[in-house]
Motif scaffolding. Sequence first.
Motif, PDB file in Angstrom:
ATOM      1  N   MET A  58       0.851  -1.189   0.000  1.00 43.14           N
ATOM      2  CA  MET A  58       0.000   0.000   0.000  1.00 43.14           C
ATOM      3  C   MET A  58       0.886   1.237   0.000  1.00 43.14           C
ATOM      4  O   MET A  58       1.779   1.369   0.853  1.00 43.14           O
ATOM      5  N   GLY A  59       0.666   2.138  -0.948  1.00 49.43           N
ATOM      6  CA  GLY A  59       1.406   3.382  -1.005  1.00 49.43           C
ATOM      7  C   GLY A  59       2.893   3.195  -1.204  1.00 49.43           C
ATOM      8  O   GLY A  59       3.682   4.044  -0.835  1.00 49.43           O
ATOM      9  N   ARG A  60       3.276   2.057  -1.800  1.00 51.09           N
ATOM     10  CA  ARG A  60       4.676   1.736  -2.075  1.00 51.09           C
ATOM     11  C   ARG A  60       5.568   1.738  -0.829  1.00 51.09           C
ATOM     12  O   ARG A  60       6.743   2.061  -0.894  1.00 51.09           O
ATOM     13  N   TRP A  61       4.984   1.430   0.323  1.00 55.33           N
ATOM     14  CA  TRP A  61       5.808   1.259   1.523  1.00 55.33           C
ATOM     15  C   TRP A  61       6.098  -0.215   1.656  1.00 55.33           C
ATOM     16  O   TRP A  61       5.186  -1.013   1.811  1.00 55.33           O
TER      17      TRP A  61
ATOM     18  N   PHE B  41      -8.494  13.725  13.643  1.00 52.34           N
ATOM     19  CA  PHE B  41      -9.402  13.246  14.679  1.00 52.34           C
ATOM     20  C   PHE B  41      -9.613  14.254  15.804  1.00 52.34           C
ATOM     21  O   PHE B  41     -10.757  14.621  16.070  1.00 52.34           O
ATOM     22  N   PHE B  97      -3.233   4.387  -2.456  1.00 52.25           N
ATOM     23  CA  PHE B  97      -2.756   5.097  -1.277  1.00 52.25           C
ATOM     24  C   PHE B  97      -1.357   5.654  -1.451  1.00 52.25           C
ATOM     25  O   PHE B  97      -0.608   5.797  -0.504  1.00 52.25           O
ATOM     26  N   LEU B  98      -0.990   5.976  -2.685  1.00 53.59           N
ATOM     27  CA  LEU B  98       0.336   6.537  -2.889  1.00 53.59           C
ATOM     28  C   LEU B  98       0.326   8.007  -2.495  1.00 53.59           C
ATOM     29  O   LEU B  98      -0.616   8.732  -2.771  1.00 53.59           O
ATOM     30  N   PHE B 107       8.063  21.506   8.138  1.00 51.65           N
ATOM     31  CA  PHE B 107       7.682  22.633   8.999  1.00 51.65           C
ATOM     32  C   PHE B 107       7.110  23.818   8.224  1.00 51.65           C
ATOM     33  O   PHE B 107       7.089  24.926   8.719  1.00 51.65           O
TER      34      PHE B 107
ATOM     35  N   LEU C  80      -4.678   5.206  19.536  1.00 47.71           N
ATOM     36  CA  LEU C  80      -5.641   6.190  19.050  1.00 47.71           C
ATOM     37  C   LEU C  80      -6.720   5.494  18.224  1.00 47.71           C
ATOM     38  O   LEU C  80      -7.914   5.720  18.411  1.00 47.71           O
TER      39      LEU C  80
END
Lengths: 502, 147, 117
Positions: A58-61, B41, B97-98, B107, C80
């Motif tokens: 997933m997401g290339r991780w 959240f 999900f990339l 920052f 969480l």
Amino acid sequence: MQILPLFIAIPMGAAFVLAMLLKARHSVVDILANVVTAVLLALSITLIMTKGTITYEMGRWAPPLGIVLVLDGLTVLMLLIVNLIAFLATIFSISYMERFTAKAKFYSMFMLMLTGLNGVILTGDIFNMFVFLEIASIASYVLVAFGTEDEELEASFKYMVISSVGGLFILLSIALLYAMTGTLNMAHLSQIISSQKSGIGFLFTAALMITGFAIKAAIVPFHAWLPDAHPSAPSPVSAMLSGVFIKTLGIYAMMRVLVNVIGISILGRAWGIMLVLGAVSMVIGALLGLGQKDYKRLLAYSSVSQVGYIILAFGLGTPLGYLAALFHLTNHAVFKALMFFNAGAVEYATGTRDLEKMGGLSEKMPVTGITSVVGTLSISGVPPFNGFWSKLLIIIACIQAGRFSYAVIAILVSVLTLAYFLKVQRLAFFGKIKETLSNIKEVPVPMRVSLIVLAVLCLVIGLDAFRIVQGMDSSWLVRVLLNPAKEVLVNGTGYVSSILPK
Amino acid sequence: MNDRSGMTVIVKTVVRISASLILLYGAYIVAYGQLTPGGGFPGGVILGGAFILLCLAFGKETAFRKLSVNAASVLDSAGALIFLGIALSGYAWGVFFLNFLNKGIPFHLWTAGIIPLCNIGIGLKVGAGLFGAFIALTAFRVVKKGD
Amino acid sequence: MMLIYVLCMILFAIGIYGIVVKKNLVKIIISFCILDYAVNLFFILIGYKKDGIAPIMMPGQDKAQFVAQTVDPLPQALVLTSIVIGLGITILMVAIAIRLYDKYGTFDVMKMRKLKG
């Protein structure tokens, strides 16, 4: 394999789109829900021909840091069963759910449950598995309480408390695993566990896991919620809950974690507890089922009993045992869904679930009558239907493993099963029709379609399995679906090598 | 006072001033989630809390005029769909999900690729969902028959 | 240090005790919350480190030193998630308890026995 995340994304998207369509017409909602489940079924059929293990990052991780989706033989089998039953359940719901007002809400929750089930099956990350497990569970709590009658609310509350405690046991064991290994990826976990010497911590973790998953699977000491919760849900949902829900969340997840991640060798002789749990579930489920007057409640007890068969066969730990367990898991999903659809059809036509108020229904409802006969013969193990072959394999596996007493129990429970389902047939479908029921009609076409498809599947799987007489591999189902799935379990912690690059 | 619903005038005045500030604070927590502690959240909970405060102080009619239950339920679904949409749009770059956007400089506000967008979706979902749950638990009581 | 885990387990046992013994829906819900918090507390303690610092890595920091100093951030993220799940379940439980109260006029489990065994 780009389509793997779609098994989670499509039903989840559909759930939230449906939740926005609360004011839409029922036909729109029906079409959307059925198209979604049909697409999922088609996608899972395309996976049948995949060979070996495929991972999707997933997401290339890359694992072990990222979350992977894993596709192997076991996953393909489970995805196919879940999405098949889900598709038939949505077809069945077209007519069945008309009497409830909030159809879109129903489908929305149904899709969320499907998301959870597909997610549990596909994920390769143990905490991810917990999250999907809870998604599916929460959706099922809502679905059980869907009618908002007194009994349904009570059943849902009871189910929710017991099942959530089961979920917390699983979470606690995941916390322990993380404390001991420092990873959450299932393959990486397995690698670290097998490299460590001391087993006592893992033994404790495994005990917590077994408790948690046994609560989710309703194995006997923890079965109290199931006979209340499953009958209270609307019938298509009962079929999903009994047919695939307890198997995915209970049995599949338990097997994946115990066999592939922790490894049976660490458990050692403690693994024998599965045999005892299975046998006790079989016997007690069947005995309690004998005395029931409520059609769906009887089916729920029979689920407890049949899950016992599956657990027993898994507990043998032999390749044939695994094969028989997976075969029975498939068959039970098919015929228990069929029987819950039957019960739903009877309830739809007559408005009651009390067996003593029925009688002679096959006269007025030939399709329901005939399919229920097929379901009965299948579940009680009468050839040529599918239940016979899987029970036969379980008994042979018991004998092969030298567990003769368990084989005898399996045969006796099979006879008991036949007894209480013959009672259903006699009270509900045969005999003289009651006067109060003289103007009932056969159920609408969509419901009939689901019933007939499942009944034909029972027969086709049974006929296909005839060929195992000539050797295991000549049966299509065994060769294409069950054998790859079995290999994954037989391989045990060898699961690692196919996922983590070395 | 012609409007009898809700609490006393002191509470109402304070809430009238503070509710918008709380909303602003919630939006800040959501938007700066990738830089400071917080995120979708907690920010969503604060957003939902502002509406719950309105509901407590002025009674549910006034709160519904600001955000009706249907709107909350639509926003709830929309938040989830935004999140899913971001995940799916990763396919355009090849993988589900990339994190396909430019990561930017650490920052700074516009950084970390898709994470701020996801936070907005989560914030919507949580805020609307919490408000909806609060309403479902308090407002829609079935009146008991016969006693 | 071991004591704190033992206390967690005691909390866990209290939760189980409450769920099994209490006959009041509200008390059952509270017991479930205690159980939930016990597990969450246990999980978060795994990542805890005495005098640990927040796990934000500055450019040029030594990796080994960083790992030795900071608390483990992963359990915090997981807890969480699990808190949110617990929140969802608790809301659903409370909602159903309210509906049951509307139907029966009591929270006592013994007085609402439509279901048999």
